[in-house]
Design an enzyme around this catalytic site. Structure first.
Site, mmCIF file in Angstrom:
data_model
loop_
_atom_site.group_PDB
_atom_site.id
_atom_site.type_symbol
_atom_site.label_atom_id
_atom_site.label_comp_id
_atom_site.label_asym_id
_atom_site.label_seq_id
_atom_site.Cartn_x
_atom_site.Cartn_y
_atom_site.Cartn_z
ATOM 1 N N HIS A 17 0.864 -1.196 0.000
ATOM 2 C CA HIS A 17 0.000 0.000 0.000
ATOM 3 C C HIS A 17 0.894 1.239 0.000
ATOM 4 O O HIS A 17 1.338 1.710 1.046
ATOM 5 C CB HIS A 17 -0.917 -0.026 1.225
ATOM 6 C CG HIS A 17 -1.914 1.099 1.269
ATOM 7 N ND1 HIS A 17 -3.071 1.024 2.019
ATOM 8 C CD2 HIS A 17 -1.932 2.309 0.673
ATOM 9 C CE1 HIS A 17 -3.750 2.156 1.883
ATOM 10 N NE2 HIS A 17 -3.076 2.960 1.076
ATOM 11 N N HIS A 19 1.308 4.951 -2.364
ATOM 12 C CA HIS A 19 0.957 5.837 -3.488
ATOM 13 C C HIS A 19 2.255 6.509 -3.913
ATOM 14 O O HIS A 19 2.844 7.252 -3.123
ATOM 15 C CB HIS A 19 -0.072 6.873 -3.051
ATOM 16 C CG HIS A 19 -1.308 6.255 -2.471
ATOM 17 N ND1 HIS A 19 -2.369 5.860 -3.254
ATOM 18 C CD2 HIS A 19 -1.627 5.912 -1.199
ATOM 19 C CE1 HIS A 19 -3.300 5.328 -2.482
ATOM 20 N NE2 HIS A 19 -2.878 5.337 -1.232
ATOM 21 N N HIS A 197 -9.552 1.181 -1.330
ATOM 22 C CA HIS A 197 -9.514 1.746 0.013
ATOM 23 C C HIS A 197 -10.927 1.634 0.573
ATOM 24 O O HIS A 197 -11.888 2.074 -0.075
ATOM 25 C CB HIS A 197 -9.120 3.222 -0.020
ATOM 26 C CG HIS A 197 -7.664 3.471 -0.277
ATOM 27 N ND1 HIS A 197 -6.980 2.895 -1.303
ATOM 28 C CD2 HIS A 197 -6.772 4.259 0.397
ATOM 29 C CE1 HIS A 197 -5.715 3.314 -1.262
ATOM 30 N NE2 HIS A 197 -5.562 4.145 -0.254
ATOM 31 N N GLU A 200 -11.339 3.276 5.983
ATOM 32 C CA GLU A 200 -10.322 4.148 6.588
ATOM 33 C C GLU A 200 -11.081 5.221 7.373
ATOM 34 O O GLU A 200 -11.033 5.256 8.591
ATOM 35 C CB GLU A 200 -9.438 4.781 5.499
ATOM 36 C CG GLU A 200 -8.367 5.719 6.053
ATOM 37 C CD GLU A 200 -7.613 6.483 4.958
ATOM 38 O OE1 GLU A 200 -8.112 6.549 3.813
ATOM 39 O OE2 GLU A 200 -6.529 7.032 5.261
ATOM 40 N N ASP A 278 1.719 3.952 2.898
ATOM 41 C CA ASP A 278 0.685 4.826 2.318
ATOM 42 C C ASP A 278 1.315 5.989 1.535
ATOM 43 O O ASP A 278 1.512 5.862 0.328
ATOM 44 C CB ASP A 278 -0.271 5.322 3.405
ATOM 45 C CG ASP A 278 -1.661 5.645 2.880
ATOM 46 O OD1 ASP A 278 -1.902 5.442 1.673
ATOM 47 O OD2 ASP A 278 -2.519 6.079 3.672
ATOM 48 N N ASP A 279 1.589 7.102 2.208
ATOM 49 C CA ASP A 279 2.198 8.282 1.573
ATOM 50 C C ASP A 279 3.380 8.730 2.434
ATOM 51 O O ASP A 279 3.275 9.683 3.204
ATOM 52 C CB ASP A 279 1.163 9.413 1.464
ATOM 53 C CG ASP A 279 -0.024 9.012 0.601
ATOM 54 O OD1 ASP A 279 0.113 9.011 -0.627
ATOM 55 O OD2 ASP A 279 -1.074 8.672 1.182
HETATM 56 ZN ZN ZN Z 1 -3.746 4.871 0.591
#
Ligand code: ZN
Length: 338
Positions: A17, A19, A197, A200, A278-279
């Site tokens: 996961h 981005h 997603h 969340e 994630d980021d």
């Molecule tokens: Zn994400």
């Protein structure tokens, strides 16, 4: 670094996961802005870091899309990917399945070909340089229409053999999976795997929709599934992989404190949780940082950490033979570490 920290760093793992646009570090943002002659509303790298004090998904997305504006050329996308793989090579990552958001770029007039060819060349370089294999996941922006997602899927047509899966990201609340049921059906018919997603910020109902309407192979996040015991039982029985992102959850206030993070509760409930970043440029750390932070905050033992790494391989889209080889190496590492 503690013994457990160095054990985590050396542990073979996959990232599921991520981005790629969210790995844009302020230093690279500045470099690309200069290279492309783009004005950005920050005077220094420190200014950018200060702007990362958001407290919810939408505030984060606003700055994330502003940052993505410096990405213009094929070389920019190559450099973005190369910088990410250089980082994770130091974290024991041997395989990564990375998401990209074509609409963030094509809506600014950047050709789809430049985005994907730049990323693919960065991925090829990472395999040659670090031995890290990778796959691409094309994510649709859920705040846009299903029609726009269909347009993006059409643009991707010449590269479908180099895209593993489609995903669904961006602002979750108000944009339930049902909105995209038809485009996911079309993607599935083209042989693509499915992630989304869900859960969340959105309710358990969105996770049900991801399962029943999108027929996902994997759930990204999934935290709010824990509010519904029937859903937990179903996800556990299916062996559904959840790509959990502890530092993201903290930064976006999905949890108030990492000490309350549910990752070990997920494992105890039989859920196939994994740890991901994630980021990472925006949320304070790459995958190794996520493992170390949540292990410390939750007092995870080696067994739990190994389970999370094991799940990252069994939850990947790699063929069974490659998964078995990675698990063998993981077991050998754990044994060598005593
Ligand atoms: Zn994400």
């Amino acid at each position: 670094m503690t013994d457990l920290d160095s054990f985590i760093t050396g542990l073979p793992k996959a990232e599921l996961h991520l981005h790629i646009e969210g790995s844009l570090e302020p230093e690279l943002m500045f470099e690309l802005a200069k290279r492309n002659g783009i004005d950005i509303p920050y005077a220094s790298v420190e200014d950018v870091r200060a702007a990362y004090a958001f407290s919810n998904l939408q505030d984060f997305l606003d700055i994330y899309y502003a940052g993505a504006n410096v990405l213009r050329t094929r070389q920019d996308f190559h450099d973005l990917a190369a910088a990410y793989f250089d980082r994770i090579a130091a974290d024991g990552v041997v395989h990564a399945e990375i998401m990209f958001d074509p609409q963030t770029h094509t809506d600014r007039g950047i050709p789809f070909a430049d985005v994907i060819e730049g990323l693919l060349s960065g991925m090829a370089e990472a395999e040659a340089k670090h031995g890290i294999t990778s796959k691409l996941i094309l994510s649709f922006l859920r705040h846009l229409s299903e029609e726009a997602a269909f347009d993006t899927l059409a643009m991707a047509e010449p590269w479908l053999d180099q895209i593993e899966a489609v995903g669904l990201d961006s602002s979750e609340v108000g944009h339930p999976p049902v909105k995209f049921a038809q485009v996911f059906e079309a993607a599935h018919a083209k042989g693509l795997k499915i992630t989304a997603h869900a859960g969340e910020e959105g309710p358990p109902e969105y996770v049900y929709q991801a399962l029943d309407l999108l027929h996902v192979d994997r759930i990204d996040h999934g935290n709010r599934s824990l509010e519904d015991p029937d859903l937990v039982a179903r996800l556990a029985a299916m062996g559904m992989t959840l790509t959990v992102c502890p530092l993201s959850n903290l930064k976006l206030c999905v949890v108030d404190d990492l000490a309350d993070h549910p990752v070990d509760r997920m494992l105890a409930l039989g859920l196939k949780a994994t740890v991901n970043s994630d980021d990472p440029a925006y949320f304070g750390g790459y995958i190794g940082d996520n493992f170390r932070a949540v292990a410390k905050a939750r007092g995870l033992d080696r067994e739990a950490i190994v389970t999370l790494a094991r799940n990252s391989f069994t939850g990947s889209f790699l063929p069974p033979k490659a998964i078995a080889e990675h698990l063998e190496k993981l077991d050998a590492y754990v044994e060598a570490q005593g």
